[in-house]
Design a protein around this motif. Structure first.
Motif, PDB file in Angstrom:
ATOM      1  N   LEU A  76       5.878   4.061   2.076  1.00 43.53           N
ATOM      2  CA  LEU A  76       6.591   5.079   2.677  1.00 43.53           C
ATOM      3  C   LEU A  76       7.166   4.516   3.758  1.00 43.53           C
ATOM      4  O   LEU A  76       8.357   5.142   3.961  1.00 43.53           O
ATOM      5  CB  LEU A  76       5.552   6.148   2.935  1.00 43.53           C
ATOM      6  CG  LEU A  76       4.813   6.967   2.043  1.00 43.53           C
ATOM      7  CD1 LEU A  76       3.642   7.984   2.385  1.00 43.53           C
ATOM      8  CD2 LEU A  76       5.890   7.904   1.276  1.00 43.53           C
ATOM      9  N   GLU A  77       6.577   3.640   4.607  1.00 45.52           N
ATOM     10  CA  GLU A  77       7.356   3.197   5.820  1.00 45.52           C
ATOM     11  C   GLU A  77       8.748   2.440   5.508  1.00 45.52           C
ATOM     12  O   GLU A  77       9.608   2.704   5.981  1.00 45.52           O
ATOM     13  CB  GLU A  77       6.462   2.177   6.579  1.00 45.52           C
ATOM     14  CG  GLU A  77       5.303   3.074   7.115  1.00 45.52           C
ATOM     15  CD  GLU A  77       4.247   1.988   7.768  1.00 45.52           C
ATOM     16  OE1 GLU A  77       4.167   0.867   7.579  1.00 45.52           O
ATOM     17  OE2 GLU A  77       2.997   2.698   8.177  1.00 45.52           O
ATOM     18  N   SER A  84       1.047  -1.226  -0.103  1.00 44.55           N
ATOM     19  CA  SER A  84      -0.063  -0.137   0.009  1.00 44.55           C
ATOM     20  C   SER A  84       0.979   1.115  -0.009  1.00 44.55           C
ATOM     21  O   SER A  84       2.084   1.389   0.115  1.00 44.55           O
ATOM     22  CB  SER A  84      -0.984  -0.038   1.183  1.00 44.55           C
ATOM     23  OG  SER A  84      -0.054   0.169   2.362  1.00 44.55           O
ATOM     24  N   GLU A  85       0.426   2.509  -0.248  1.00 45.00           N
ATOM     25  CA  GLU A  85       1.087   3.432  -0.274  1.00 45.00           C
ATOM     26  C   GLU A  85       1.541   3.737   1.126  1.00 45.00           C
ATOM     27  O   GLU A  85       2.977   4.150   1.199  1.00 45.00           O
ATOM     28  CB  GLU A  85       0.096   4.742  -0.589  1.00 45.00           C
ATOM     29  CG  GLU A  85       0.911   6.161  -0.579  1.00 45.00           C
ATOM     30  CD  GLU A  85       0.155   7.390  -0.914  1.00 45.00           C
ATOM     31  OE1 GLU A  85       0.127   8.475  -0.717  1.00 45.00           O
ATOM     32  OE2 GLU A  85      -1.013   7.067  -1.517  1.00 45.00           O
ATOM     33  N   GLN A  86       0.775   3.520   2.277  1.00 42.66           N
ATOM     34  CA  GLN A  86       1.568   3.718   3.472  1.00 42.66           C
ATOM     35  C   GLN A  86       2.606   2.739   3.870  1.00 42.66           C
ATOM     36  O   GLN A  86       3.892   3.242   4.210  1.00 42.66           O
ATOM     37  CB  GLN A  86       0.606   3.209   4.553  1.00 42.66           C
ATOM     38  CG  GLN A  86       1.101   3.641   5.820  1.00 42.66           C
ATOM     39  CD  GLN A  86       1.116   5.096   6.305  1.00 42.66           C
ATOM     40  OE1 GLN A  86       0.624   6.014   5.830  1.00 42.66           O
ATOM     41  NE2 GLN A  86       2.057   5.454   7.294  1.00 42.66           N
ATOM     42  N   GLU A  87       2.319   1.560   3.323  1.00 41.52           N
ATOM     43  CA  GLU A  87       3.568   0.525   3.624  1.00 41.52           C
ATOM     44  C   GLU A  87       4.822   0.959   2.864  1.00 41.52           C
ATOM     45  O   GLU A  87       6.077   0.603   3.257  1.00 41.52           O
ATOM     46  CB  GLU A  87       3.237  -0.912   3.108  1.00 41.52           C
ATOM     47  CG  GLU A  87       2.053  -1.435   4.259  1.00 41.52           C
ATOM     48  CD  GLU A  87       1.318  -2.796   3.311  1.00 41.52           C
ATOM     49  OE1 GLU A  87       0.885  -3.379   4.333  1.00 41.52           O
ATOM     50  OE2 GLU A  87       1.331  -2.792   2.214  1.00 41.52           O
ATOM     51  N   THR A 136       6.927  -5.333   4.468  1.00 43.76           N
ATOM     52  CA  THR A 136       6.142  -4.836   5.565  1.00 43.76           C
ATOM     53  C   THR A 136       6.645  -4.885   7.044  1.00 43.76           C
ATOM     54  O   THR A 136       6.074  -4.328   8.069  1.00 43.76           O
ATOM     55  CB  THR A 136       4.448  -5.029   5.361  1.00 43.76           C
ATOM     56  OG1 THR A 136       4.455  -6.622   5.730  1.00 43.76           O
ATOM     57  CG2 THR A 136       3.973  -4.715   3.906  1.00 43.76           C
ATOM     58  N   GLY A 184       0.920  11.817   7.203  1.00 43.02           N
ATOM     59  CA  GLY A 184       0.283  11.590   5.895  1.00 43.02           C
ATOM     60  C   GLY A 184      -0.197  13.153   5.022  1.00 43.02           C
ATOM     61  O   GLY A 184      -0.802  13.261   4.073  1.00 43.02           O
ATOM     62  N   VAL A 224       5.269  10.151   7.090  1.00 40.53           N
ATOM     63  CA  VAL A 224       4.676   8.728   7.196  1.00 40.53           C
ATOM     64  C   VAL A 224       3.757   8.828   8.147  1.00 40.53           C
ATOM     65  O   VAL A 224       2.477   8.210   8.105  1.00 40.53           O
ATOM     66  CB  VAL A 224       5.607   7.732   7.559  1.00 40.53           C
ATOM     67  CG1 VAL A 224       4.955   6.451   7.936  1.00 40.53           C
ATOM     68  CG2 VAL A 224       6.414   7.248   6.424  1.00 40.53           C
ATOM     69  N   GLN A 225       3.881   9.412   9.444  1.00 43.24           N
ATOM     70  CA  GLN A 225       2.919   9.679  10.635  1.00 43.24           C
ATOM     71  C   GLN A 225       1.816  10.547  10.158  1.00 43.24           C
ATOM     72  O   GLN A 225       0.635  10.253  10.750  1.00 43.24           O
ATOM     73  CB  GLN A 225       3.712   9.849  11.665  1.00 43.24           C
ATOM     74  CG  GLN A 225       4.822   8.815  12.228  1.00 43.24           C
ATOM     75  CD  GLN A 225       5.610   9.432  13.337  1.00 43.24           C
ATOM     76  OE1 GLN A 225       5.589  10.644  13.678  1.00 43.24           O
ATOM     77  NE2 GLN A 225       6.441   8.392  13.953  1.00 43.24           N
TER      78      GLN A 225
END
Length: 90
Positions: free
Chosen positions: A10-11, A5-8, A80, A38, A35-36
């Motif tokens: 970025l992390e 995912s986009e969040q994953e 992840t 967004g 990341v935190q």
């Protein structure tokens, strides 16, 4: 194994920045904040900090991220997993 995912993503990018330049750097702090939160403004600041790194450093980070994503998509690792870089699994 599914993509990221986009969040994953970025992390993962933030973890690779920390691995290459360290957690006490502006580039990592700005990326972690992005990341935190967004928030677009934080993402832009993180991009600016990344762009300020030396080209060879940016290349090392990019190659690390690309390699991990390729291995993730091939089912070799779980990108992840927050420990994927810490345990030598990368």
């Amino acid at each position: 194994m599914p993509g990221l995912s986009e969040q994953e993503a970025l992390e993962l990018f933030a973890r690779c920045i920390a691995e290459v330049v360290g957690q006490r750097t502006e580039a990592y702090r700005d990326m972690l904040k992005a990341v935190q939160s967004g928030e677009v403004v934080d993402l832009l600041l993180a991009q600016s900090s990344f762009d300020a790194l030396k080209p060879e450093v940016r290349l090392r980070i990019s190659e690390m991220v690309s390699g991990l994503v390729a291995r993730h998509l091939a089912g070799e690792i779980d990108a992840t997993d927050p420990d994927v870089l810490d345990t030598g699994k990368a």
